[in-house]
Design a protein around this motif. Structure first.
Motif, PDB file in Angstrom:
ATOM      1  N   THR A 165       0.840  -1.201   0.000  1.00 39.43           N
ATOM      2  CA  THR A 165       0.000   0.000   0.000  1.00 39.43           C
ATOM      3  C   THR A 165       0.871   1.245   0.000  1.00 39.43           C
ATOM      4  O   THR A 165       0.615   2.199  -0.736  1.00 39.43           O
ATOM      5  CB  THR A 165      -0.902   0.013   1.247  1.00 39.43           C
ATOM      6  N   ARG A 225       2.880   1.753  -3.339  1.00 44.13           N
ATOM      7  CA  ARG A 225       2.079   2.181  -4.492  1.00 44.13           C
ATOM      8  C   ARG A 225       1.940   3.692  -4.526  1.00 44.13           C
ATOM      9  O   ARG A 225       1.651   4.269  -5.567  1.00 44.13           O
ATOM     10  CB  ARG A 225       0.692   1.524  -4.420  1.00 44.13           C
ATOM     11  N   SER A 226       2.077   4.346  -3.391  1.00 38.82           N
ATOM     12  CA  SER A 226       2.005   5.816  -3.338  1.00 38.82           C
ATOM     13  C   SER A 226       3.211   6.353  -2.602  1.00 38.82           C
ATOM     14  O   SER A 226       3.095   6.856  -1.485  1.00 38.82           O
ATOM     15  CB  SER A 226       0.727   6.269  -2.623  1.00 38.82           C
ATOM     16  N   PRO A 227       4.397   6.233  -3.210  1.00 36.06           N
ATOM     17  CA  PRO A 227       5.621   6.648  -2.488  1.00 36.06           C
ATOM     18  C   PRO A 227       5.579   8.108  -2.055  1.00 36.06           C
ATOM     19  O   PRO A 227       6.018   8.423  -0.950  1.00 36.06           O
ATOM     20  CB  PRO A 227       6.747   6.374  -3.494  1.00 36.06           C
ATOM     21  N   GLN A 228       5.024   8.981  -2.907  1.00 32.38           N
ATOM     22  CA  GLN A 228       5.069  10.409  -2.576  1.00 32.38           C
ATOM     23  C   GLN A 228       3.984  10.809  -1.579  1.00 32.38           C
ATOM     24  O   GLN A 228       4.203  11.652  -0.721  1.00 32.38           O
ATOM     25  CB  GLN A 228       4.935  11.263  -3.842  1.00 32.38           C
ATOM     26  N   THR A 229       2.802  10.214  -1.708  1.00 39.23           N
ATOM     27  CA  THR A 229       1.685  10.680  -0.880  1.00 39.23           C
ATOM     28  C   THR A 229       1.516   9.869   0.397  1.00 39.23           C
ATOM     29  O   THR A 229       0.864  10.330   1.324  1.00 39.23           O
ATOM     30  CB  THR A 229       0.356  10.633  -1.678  1.00 39.23           C
ATOM     31  N   ARG A 230       2.071   8.652   0.470  1.00 33.05           N
ATOM     32  CA  ARG A 230       1.877   7.866   1.677  1.00 33.05           C
ATOM     33  C   ARG A 230       3.189   7.473   2.339  1.00 33.05           C
ATOM     34  O   ARG A 230       3.338   7.580   3.550  1.00 33.05           O
ATOM     35  CB  ARG A 230       1.064   6.598   1.362  1.00 33.05           C
ATOM     36  N   ALA A 264      11.006   4.752  -0.625  1.00 35.55           N
ATOM     37  CA  ALA A 264      10.240   5.753  -1.387  1.00 35.55           C
ATOM     38  C   ALA A 264      11.081   6.328  -2.510  1.00 35.55           C
ATOM     39  O   ALA A 264      10.578   6.620  -3.597  1.00 35.55           O
ATOM     40  CB  ALA A 264       9.764   6.868  -0.460  1.00 35.55           C
ATOM     41  N   THR A 300       8.434   1.186 -11.037  1.00 37.32           N
ATOM     42  CA  THR A 300       7.712   0.114 -11.714  1.00 37.32           C
ATOM     43  C   THR A 300       8.601  -0.454 -12.807  1.00 37.32           C
ATOM     44  O   THR A 300       9.088   0.294 -13.655  1.00 37.32           O
ATOM     45  CB  THR A 300       6.408   0.658 -12.322  1.00 37.32           C
TER      46      THR A 300
END
Lengths: 198, 198
Positions: free
Chosen positions: A31, A34-39, B51, B56
């Protein structure tokens, strides 16, 4: 090979958290990845900030980003009423309930022959200092209803006996919303002996 | 007031992870905060490193710290055998089993009218390119045994029909170690139709 070194290390560290096994650690890592910048990055930064700012309050012993902690520093809190708890988690539970208007004392443990925790291992010095410096009316012992919790409560009661402050303990009994037939005998006995006129 | 701003933000972000509710997020945060140097900072740094490095894979579509990923770049993997999966998590599950000597293709989803996932939303271009460029003997469809998984498998089979590669599907049936009386009818039907001479 699961995503290369960085990803594997992340999963490995996550799986060491309480409540996360290897399976849920992988799910959590996915999880986040999949969102390195936002999570992922915000969580990393929050952790770094917390690691840098966290300290033990020299008054009550809780973990906080400031010392004295936000509770001890709050002028609205009643300094005459100290609630003694075992852990920071217990303090957080009481804080969530918003029921305690006073301050706290976090012991960091309870007396236990089994785990080798003696009086010197408990954070009580600042409690005694606060009591000795006056202004404390009541010390509420909110320790677990275990043998160790009861032993620790007795011991603290002894140590505070000559201080002139009122020492109370939280009530034990049937939890609100709890059915009697699922309770253990100890809780039933406590509930019966704590009975009051209806 | 639960430990001040930094601590509250940490708990809040942790509680958004799958598998962690508010309660276990607090427990995890406490564990980390008790060892800021040995547990909290290393995790923060691992997250930051992941991060920064996660990307991908342009070949198979998995998440990895390098592109092409460590599987696609591994000379020991059989490039003639491609296993098609829905998610990176499925790829990780197969990798843990160490049963697949080939490479992968991560679709990133399955065809679903309900969630609005159409053919264009699936990562199939690089699969078609790999098949077209030759050297691929077999494509194993390891998609979930759901309506969407079966639909996607059919659709991929169609698209690969004229390519000359063998297209297979993983078997469905009674899980090893599973008792028959707890299985649903669909699995029992699949197991019966997949029966073989004993």
């Amino acid at each position: 090979m699961m995503g290369g070194g960085d990803v594997e290390r992340l999963i490995q560290l996550l799986s060491r958290l309480p409540g996360l096994g290897p399976r849920s650690a992988r799910r959590a890592a996915l999880t986040l990845l999949r969102s390195p910048q936002t999570r992922l990055l915000p969580l990393a930064q929050a952790m770094e900030a917390a690691a840098k700012s966290v300290r033990t309050c020299h008054v009550c012993g809780t973990l906080d980003s400031s010392d004295p902690c936000s509770i001890c520093a709050d002028p609205a809190r009643d300094r005459g009423l100290i609630c003694v708890v075992e852990t920071v988690g217990d303090l957080w539970a009481l804080e969530r309930s918003r029921l305690h208007p006073g301050t706290y004392q976090v012991l960091g443990g309870v007396l236990s022959a089994l785990s080798g925790t003696g009086p010197d291992d408990l954070n009580t010095r600042s409690l005694m200092e606060r009591v000795a410096s006056g202004g404390v009316r009541e010390v509420i012992l909110a320790l677990g209803a275990t043998v160790e919790g009861a032993t620790t409560a007795h011991w603290l009661q002894d140590r505070l006996a000559d201080s002139g402050v009122t020492v109370t303990r939280v009530g034990h009994g049937v939890p609100i919303g709890g059915a009697l037939d699922v309770l253990d005998d100890g809780t039933l006995a406590a509930a019966l002996s704590a009975r009051r006129p209806a």
